[in-house]
Write a protein that holds these residues in place. Structure first.
Motif, PDB file in Angstrom:
ATOM      1  N   ALA A 115       0.839  -1.197   0.000  1.00  0.00           N
ATOM      2  CA  ALA A 115       0.000   0.000   0.000  1.00  0.00           C
ATOM      3  C   ALA A 115       0.876   1.250   0.000  1.00  0.00           C
ATOM      4  O   ALA A 115       2.049   1.219   0.375  1.00  0.00           O
ATOM      5  N   TYR A 116       0.277   2.361  -0.404  1.00  0.00           N
ATOM      6  CA  TYR A 116       0.973   3.643  -0.466  1.00  0.00           C
ATOM      7  C   TYR A 116       0.342   4.625   0.513  1.00  0.00           C
ATOM      8  O   TYR A 116      -0.880   4.630   0.712  1.00  0.00           O
ATOM      9  N   GLY A 117       1.205   5.472   1.094  1.00  0.00           N
ATOM     10  CA  GLY A 117       0.754   6.351   2.166  1.00  0.00           C
ATOM     11  C   GLY A 117      -0.091   7.518   1.736  1.00  0.00           C
ATOM     12  O   GLY A 117      -0.571   8.277   2.590  1.00  0.00           O
ATOM     13  N   ASP A 118      -0.299   7.705   0.422  1.00  0.00           N
ATOM     14  CA  ASP A 118      -1.175   8.801  -0.005  1.00  0.00           C
ATOM     15  C   ASP A 118      -2.646   8.404   0.068  1.00  0.00           C
ATOM     16  O   ASP A 118      -3.528   9.225  -0.183  1.00  0.00           O
ATOM     17  N   CYS A 119      -2.911   7.144   0.420  1.00  0.00           N
ATOM     18  CA  CYS A 119      -4.274   6.702   0.720  1.00  0.00           C
ATOM     19  C   CYS A 119      -4.293   6.310   2.193  1.00  0.00           C
ATOM     20  O   CYS A 119      -3.761   5.258   2.569  1.00  0.00           O
ATOM     21  N   LEU A 120      -4.856   7.153   3.021  1.00  0.00           N
ATOM     22  CA  LEU A 120      -4.780   6.989   4.468  1.00  0.00           C
ATOM     23  C   LEU A 120      -5.603   5.789   4.936  1.00  0.00           C
ATOM     24  O   LEU A 120      -6.619   5.427   4.330  1.00  0.00           O
ATOM     25  N   LEU A 121      -5.157   5.197   6.049  1.00  0.00           N
ATOM     26  CA  LEU A 121      -5.858   4.035   6.588  1.00  0.00           C
ATOM     27  C   LEU A 121      -7.254   4.384   7.090  1.00  0.00           C
ATOM     28  O   LEU A 121      -8.190   3.612   6.926  1.00  0.00           O
ATOM     29  N   HIS A 122      -7.389   5.534   7.717  1.00  0.00           N
ATOM     30  CA  HIS A 122      -8.669   5.872   8.336  1.00  0.00           C
ATOM     31  C   HIS A 122      -9.041   7.319   8.034  1.00  0.00           C
ATOM     32  O   HIS A 122      -9.059   8.182   8.912  1.00  0.00           O
ATOM     33  N   ALA A 123      -9.341   7.575   6.774  1.00  0.00           N
ATOM     34  CA  ALA A 123      -9.920   8.849   6.354  1.00  0.00           C
ATOM     35  C   ALA A 123     -11.198   8.534   5.579  1.00  0.00           C
ATOM     36  O   ALA A 123     -11.334   7.448   4.999  1.00  0.00           O
ATOM     37  N   LEU A 124     -12.111   9.456   5.578  1.00  0.00           N
ATOM     38  CA  LEU A 124     -13.403   9.214   4.950  1.00  0.00           C
ATOM     39  C   LEU A 124     -13.277   9.094   3.436  1.00  0.00           C
ATOM     40  O   LEU A 124     -12.442   9.759   2.808  1.00  0.00           O
ATOM     41  N   SER A 125     -14.114   8.260   2.856  1.00  0.00           N
ATOM     42  CA  SER A 125     -14.090   8.057   1.401  1.00  0.00           C
ATOM     43  C   SER A 125     -14.449   9.335   0.647  1.00  0.00           C
ATOM     44  O   SER A 125     -14.038   9.501  -0.513  1.00  0.00           O
ATOM     45  N   ILE A 126     -15.185  10.242   1.271  1.00  0.00           N
ATOM     46  CA  ILE A 126     -15.540  11.488   0.588  1.00  0.00           C
ATOM     47  C   ILE A 126     -14.308  12.369   0.376  1.00  0.00           C
ATOM     48  O   ILE A 126     -14.357  13.317  -0.416  1.00  0.00           O
ATOM     49  N   ARG A 127     -13.201  12.050   1.047  1.00  0.00           N
ATOM     50  CA  ARG A 127     -11.952  12.812   0.880  1.00  0.00           C
ATOM     51  C   ARG A 127     -11.072  12.252  -0.229  1.00  0.00           C
ATOM     52  O   ARG A 127     -10.016  12.803  -0.526  1.00  0.00           O
ATOM     53  N   LEU A 128     -11.478  11.136  -0.827  1.00  0.00           N
ATOM     54  CA  LEU A 128     -10.700  10.539  -1.910  1.00  0.00           C
ATOM     55  C   LEU A 128     -10.818  11.365  -3.182  1.00  0.00           C
ATOM     56  O   LEU A 128     -11.912  11.829  -3.542  1.00  0.00           O
ATOM     57  N   HIS A 129      -9.694  11.538  -3.883  1.00  0.00           N
ATOM     58  CA  HIS A 129      -9.738  12.176  -5.195  1.00  0.00           C
ATOM     59  C   HIS A 129     -10.455  11.228  -6.155  1.00  0.00           C
ATOM     60  O   HIS A 129     -10.113  10.044  -6.258  1.00  0.00           O
ATOM     61  N   ALA A 130     -11.435  11.741  -6.875  1.00  0.00           N
ATOM     62  CA  ALA A 130     -12.320  10.885  -7.672  1.00  0.00           C
ATOM     63  C   ALA A 130     -11.559  10.079  -8.712  1.00  0.00           C
ATOM     64  O   ALA A 130     -11.859   8.895  -8.935  1.00  0.00           O
ATOM     65  N   ARG A 131     -10.569  10.657  -9.375  1.00  0.00           N
ATOM     66  CA  ARG A 131      -9.855   9.950 -10.442  1.00  0.00           C
ATOM     67  C   ARG A 131      -8.715   9.109  -9.908  1.00  0.00           C
ATOM     68  O   ARG A 131      -8.506   7.967 -10.338  1.00  0.00           O
ATOM     69  N   LEU A 132      -7.956   9.631  -8.946  1.00  0.00           N
ATOM     70  CA  LEU A 132      -6.766   8.943  -8.458  1.00  0.00           C
ATOM     71  C   LEU A 132      -7.075   7.909  -7.385  1.00  0.00           C
ATOM     72  O   LEU A 132      -6.291   6.979  -7.167  1.00  0.00           O
ATOM     73  N   GLY A 133      -8.187   8.084  -6.672  1.00  0.00           N
ATOM     74  CA  GLY A 133      -8.528   7.152  -5.599  1.00  0.00           C
ATOM     75  C   GLY A 133      -7.622   7.250  -4.394  1.00  0.00           C
ATOM     76  O   GLY A 133      -7.417   6.262  -3.678  1.00  0.00           O
ATOM     77  N   ILE A 134      -7.048   8.426  -4.145  1.00  0.00           N
ATOM     78  CA  ILE A 134      -6.172   8.651  -3.000  1.00  0.00           C
ATOM     79  C   ILE A 134      -6.644   9.886  -2.239  1.00  0.00           C
ATOM     80  O   ILE A 134      -7.355  10.740  -2.774  1.00  0.00           O
ATOM     81  N   HIS A 135      -6.233   9.961  -0.977  1.00  0.00           N
ATOM     82  CA  HIS A 135      -6.592  11.129  -0.169  1.00  0.00           C
ATOM     83  C   HIS A 135      -5.640  12.300  -0.375  1.00  0.00           C
ATOM     84  O   HIS A 135      -6.028  13.456  -0.191  1.00  0.00           O
TER      85      HIS A 135
END
Length: 221
Positions: A115-135
């Motif tokens: 896994a990569y750290g630009d997608c946080l373990l416990h952040a809300l899905s509404i904070r995900l960038h729509a195209r990249l799928g990362i926070h």
């Protein structure tokens, strides 16, 4: 209930689960390729050296144990919305890697689900960038004419603490050289104090313990 199920799974398989939180930039520097002349060669070398250090650390702590390690890699993976050369390189290397070859020890295996750290373990899905799928896009920025990482250490710190709070059956290994990560390591240790899980910080540099009480946490390799 989920924790009980994970503990039961560990008992059945005989493997202790480990989450390894890796500051990728620091591992590039200590691996001897500070200029990163060839991102692909750098990714290959740093992955091998880092996984070898993690395996030997765990084997030294518990030679009779069996460990399954998931890697989480933290770096400035995107400049703006564009993946960096380092992100493309490590993604390519991992896609072609036989994970059974990563560990020099038979009792330590690495999970292929990196896994990569630009997608946080416990952040809300509404904070995900729509195209990249990362926070966290834009973790590599130009400031005063130089490239610098942003939000990387704090992302690693946030994930270490949230992992300790939610995955009480897992060991945590933080692979980093920066003392800014000591506070979240101390916090994770406190959160897991009632359990059998260990928290370790793997560093390469020599240091004294005159200021920080790092006994039973710090592992030099």
């Amino acid at each position: 209930m989920e924790t009980d199920e994970r503990q039961a799974a560990t008992a059945r398989t005989g493997f202790q689960k480990v989450s390894a939180f890796v500051d990728w930039n620091s591992q590039i520097h200590i691996s001897g390729d500070k200029k990163q002349r060839d991102p692909m060669a750098t990714a290959e070398m740093v992955l091998k050296k880092t996984t070898t250090r993690i395996a030997r650390c765990l084997g030294g702590i518990d030679p009779g144990g069996r460990f399954r390690v998931q890697l989480r890699l933290y770096h400035g993976w995107h400049k703006g919305f564009q993946p960096t050369a380092n992100r493309i390189a490590i993604t390519t290397v991992l896609a072609s890697k036989n994970f059974a070859d990563l560990s020099p020890l038979r009792n330590v295996v690495f999970d292929s689900n990196v896994a990569y750290g630009d997608c946080l373990l416990h952040a809300l899905s509404i904070r995900l960038h729509a195209r990249l799928g990362i926070h966290l896009p834009n973790t590599l920025q130009t400031q005063h004419g130089e490239l610098t990482e942003k939000m990387v250490d704090t992302a690693l710190a946030a994930d270490v603490v949230s992992n300790a709070a939610s995955q009480t059956d897992e060991w945590i290994v933080v692979v980093a050289e920066d003392d800014d990560l000591v506070p979240p390591v101390f916090t994770a240790e406190a959160l897991l104090a009632r359990y059998s899980s260990k928290v370790l910080m793997l560093q390469s540099r020599n240091r004294s313990e005159n200021f920080l009480k790092l006994q039973h946490i710090m592992v030099k390799m």
